[in-house]
Design a protein around this motif. Structure first.
Motif, PDB file in Angstrom:
ATOM      1  N   LEU A   1       0.854  -1.176   0.000  1.00  0.00           N
ATOM      2  CA  LEU A   1       0.000   0.000   0.000  1.00  0.00           C
ATOM      3  C   LEU A   1       0.895   1.233   0.000  1.00  0.00           C
ATOM      4  CD1 LEU A   1      -2.958   1.114   0.354  1.00  0.00           C
ATOM      5  CD2 LEU A   1      -2.497   1.110   2.807  1.00  0.00           C
ATOM      6  N   VAL A   2       0.662   2.134  -0.938  1.00  0.00           N
ATOM      7  CA  VAL A   2       1.491   3.330  -1.059  1.00  0.00           C
ATOM      8  C   VAL A   2       0.853   4.457  -0.256  1.00  0.00           C
ATOM      9  CG1 VAL A   2       2.562   4.975  -2.632  1.00  0.00           C
ATOM     10  CG2 VAL A   2       2.195   2.607  -3.365  1.00  0.00           C
ATOM     11  N   ALA A   3       1.590   5.002   0.701  1.00  0.00           N
ATOM     12  CA  ALA A   3       1.077   6.080   1.548  1.00  0.00           C
ATOM     13  C   ALA A   3       1.999   7.288   1.446  1.00  0.00           C
ATOM     14  CB  ALA A   3       0.964   5.626   2.994  1.00  0.00           C
ATOM     15  N   SER A   4       1.399   8.439   1.228  1.00  0.00           N
ATOM     16  CA  SER A   4       2.169   9.673   1.144  1.00  0.00           C
ATOM     17  C   SER A   4       2.545  10.171   2.534  1.00  0.00           C
ATOM     18  CB  SER A   4       1.353  10.738   0.413  1.00  0.00           C
ATOM     19  OG  SER A   4       0.037  10.820   0.953  1.00  0.00           O
ATOM     20  N   ILE A   5       3.592  10.998   2.571  1.00  0.00           N
ATOM     21  CA  ILE A   5       4.035  11.662   3.799  1.00  0.00           C
ATOM     22  C   ILE A   5       4.291  13.118   3.451  1.00  0.00           C
ATOM     23  CG2 ILE A   5       5.879  11.828   5.526  1.00  0.00           C
ATOM     24  CD1 ILE A   5       6.284   8.836   5.222  1.00  0.00           C
ATOM     25  N   GLY A   6       3.836  14.019   4.297  1.00  0.00           N
ATOM     26  CA  GLY A   6       4.052  15.431   4.004  1.00  0.00           C
ATOM     27  C   GLY A   6       3.411  16.321   5.040  1.00  0.00           C
ATOM     28  N   ALA A   7       2.847  17.436   4.571  1.00  0.00           N
ATOM     29  CA  ALA A   7       2.269  18.440   5.452  1.00  0.00           C
ATOM     30  C   ALA A   7       1.170  19.174   4.707  1.00  0.00           C
ATOM     31  CB  ALA A   7       3.345  19.426   5.910  1.00  0.00           C
ATOM     32  N   LEU A   8       0.353  19.901   5.443  1.00  0.00           N
ATOM     33  CA  LEU A   8      -0.662  20.764   4.853  1.00  0.00           C
ATOM     34  C   LEU A   8      -0.297  22.212   5.179  1.00  0.00           C
ATOM     35  CD1 LEU A   8      -3.392  20.887   3.316  1.00  0.00           C
ATOM     36  CD2 LEU A   8      -4.499  21.038   5.562  1.00  0.00           C
ATOM     37  N   LEU A   9      -0.086  22.999   4.147  1.00  0.00           N
ATOM     38  CA  LEU A   9       0.208  24.414   4.306  1.00  0.00           C
ATOM     39  C   LEU A   9      -1.109  25.187   4.280  1.00  0.00           C
ATOM     40  CD1 LEU A   9       2.249  26.809   4.350  1.00  0.00           C
ATOM     41  CD2 LEU A   9       2.219  26.702   1.833  1.00  0.00           C
ATOM     42  N   VAL A  10      -1.338  25.995   5.321  1.00  0.00           N
ATOM     43  CA  VAL A  10      -2.551  26.802   5.431  1.00  0.00           C
ATOM     44  C   VAL A  10      -2.120  28.268   5.399  1.00  0.00           C
ATOM     45  CG1 VAL A  10      -4.624  27.284   6.783  1.00  0.00           C
ATOM     46  CG2 VAL A  10      -3.573  25.002   6.889  1.00  0.00           C
ATOM     47  N   GLU A  11      -2.600  29.004   4.406  1.00  0.00           N
ATOM     48  CA  GLU A  11      -2.186  30.401   4.230  1.00  0.00           C
ATOM     49  C   GLU A  11      -3.407  31.317   4.222  1.00  0.00           C
ATOM     50  OE1 GLU A  11       1.454  30.626   1.323  1.00  0.00           O
ATOM     51  OE2 GLU A  11       0.053  29.096   0.578  1.00  0.00           O
ATOM     52  N   ARG A  12      -3.262  32.407   4.919  1.00  0.00           N
ATOM     53  CA  ARG A  12      -4.302  33.447   4.936  1.00  0.00           C
ATOM     54  C   ARG A  12      -3.592  34.789   4.919  1.00  0.00           C
ATOM     55  NH1 ARG A  12      -9.869  33.240   6.565  1.00  0.00           N
ATOM     56  NH2 ARG A  12     -10.664  35.317   7.083  1.00  0.00           N
ATOM     57  N   GLY A  13      -3.663  35.477   3.796  1.00  0.00           N
ATOM     58  CA  GLY A  13      -2.891  36.707   3.650  1.00  0.00           C
ATOM     59  C   GLY A  13      -1.404  36.403   3.729  1.00  0.00           C
ATOM     60  N   ASP A  14      -0.698  37.157   4.575  1.00  0.00           N
ATOM     61  CA  ASP A  14       0.740  36.939   4.743  1.00  0.00           C
ATOM     62  C   ASP A  14       1.065  35.870   5.772  1.00  0.00           C
ATOM     63  OD1 ASP A  14       1.307  38.906   2.890  1.00  0.00           O
ATOM     64  OD2 ASP A  14       1.404  40.501   4.404  1.00  0.00           O
ATOM     65  N   ARG A  15       0.052  35.350   6.440  1.00  0.00           N
ATOM     66  CA  ARG A  15       0.283  34.410   7.531  1.00  0.00           C
ATOM     67  C   ARG A  15       0.273  32.979   7.017  1.00  0.00           C
ATOM     68  NH1 ARG A  15      -3.504  35.741  12.548  1.00  0.00           N
ATOM     69  NH2 ARG A  15      -2.118  34.151  13.441  1.00  0.00           N
ATOM     70  N   ALA A  16       1.050  32.105   7.687  1.00  0.00           N
ATOM     71  CA  ALA A  16       1.150  30.708   7.251  1.00  0.00           C
ATOM     72  C   ALA A  16       1.283  29.774   8.444  1.00  0.00           C
ATOM     73  CB  ALA A  16       2.332  30.527   6.309  1.00  0.00           C
ATOM     74  N   LEU A  17       0.511  28.698   8.403  1.00  0.00           N
ATOM     75  CA  LEU A  17       0.531  27.618   9.385  1.00  0.00           C
ATOM     76  C   LEU A  17       0.830  26.331   8.635  1.00  0.00           C
ATOM     77  CD1 LEU A  17      -0.507  26.409  12.269  1.00  0.00           C
ATOM     78  CD2 LEU A  17      -2.668  26.083  11.038  1.00  0.00           C
TER      79      LEU A  17
END
Length: 281
Positions: A45-61
């Motif tokens: 089973l192939v599973a990805s690994i990474g992150a979710l980038l959340v951006e609002r204006g100049d801000r980033a989570l």
């Protein structure tokens, strides 16, 4: 993908190959023979690994931080095959987002394929990848690593500790982003519910490891800390993902990380959504 004024982007770091029957307890050879699209040529089973980038204006989570600059060989038994990371910083740069500008990294839980680059410096310079970020961990997830257990923390967890800020269920950690704790995979496993423009996205971490679990929420993962609670939570989550205006983000879902759940129809319940599709459909 845009949700009102909020942009969400999957940032790949690597992948892990998993032995499907050993991972999803309750599945069998017949299931996987009928669904070869989930597997590579070796039957993993192939599973990805990474992150979710959340951006609002100049801000980033950032939600989760990949596996980091390393590779582990396959475990001799159990569900895990080869796992590797390494691309997340360059992927962020490709998106035009400097890692130095990430204000916080919010973890779904503290397994190494989610803490990755927050625990490991850049190989070429030795500098931290996210020098300005707080590390957000749910209070029950962090509790086992508080003193007096602190000295026994794994090295990767100890590396996070000076910048950890604990968060509570329901807390807003970024505009439109709230914590939702649903233990079962780990004691304080956390989902992040992103609401903007009248739409909702649920980043559900390892509550589901594969999109096939949307059809089989009773299949628990071998990595679940409390299988009964995890299965109970999965049933609620799948029902929640079927609500109107709701999109899911499955960090391990390979090439279908964004999707909706359609219950009771023909074909798989997880219906992929791409970045060009209107999110209010």
């Amino acid at each position: 993908m845009w949700l009102g004024d909020t942009k969400v982007t999957y940032v790949p770091d690597g992948d892990v190959r998993l032995r499907p029957r050993e991972l999803l307890l309750g599945s069998d050879d017949a299931v996987w023979a009928a669904h070869p699209e989930y597997l590579d040529d070796a039957g993993h089973l192939v599973a990805s690994i990474g992150a979710l980038l959340v951006e609002r204006g100049d801000r980033a989570l950032l939600i989760d931080a990949g596996f980091g600059p390393r590779r582990w060989p396959a475990a001799p038994d159990g569900p895990r095959g080869v796992i590797h990371g390494g691309t997340l910083p360059e992927r962020l740069a490709h998106l035009g987002r400097r890692a130095e500008d990430i204000e916080a990294v919010a973890f779904t839980h503290l397994h190494p394929d989610h803490t990755g680059w927050a625990s490991h410096p850049l190989p070429d310079t030795g500098r931290p990848v996210f020098p300005a970020a707080d590390f957000l961990v749910s209070a029950p997830e962090w509790a086992p690593y508080e003193p007096p257990a602190g000295p026994d923390r794994p090295e990767e967890i100890a590396a996070l500790a000076p910048r950890v800020r604990t968060v509570e269920d329901g807390q807003e950690i970024f505009p439109g982003v709230r914590v939702r704790i649903g233990a079962g995979h780990t004691p304080g496993h956390t989902e992040y519910v992103i609401t903007s423009g009248g739409r909702r996205l649920i980043a559900f971490g390892d509550a589901l490891h594969s999109s096939i679990q949307a059809d089989h929420p009773e299949w628990t993962s071998a990595f679940d800390d409390d299988p009964a609670r995890a299965a109970e939570h999965r049933h609620r989550l799948v029902a929640d993902l079927a609500a109107p205006g709701t999109i899911g983000f499955g960090i391990h879902f390979a090439d279908v990380v964004f999707g909706r759940v359609r219950l009771g129809g023909d074909g798989p319940a997880w219906q992929p959504v791409d970045s060009t599709e209107p999110t209010d459909a």
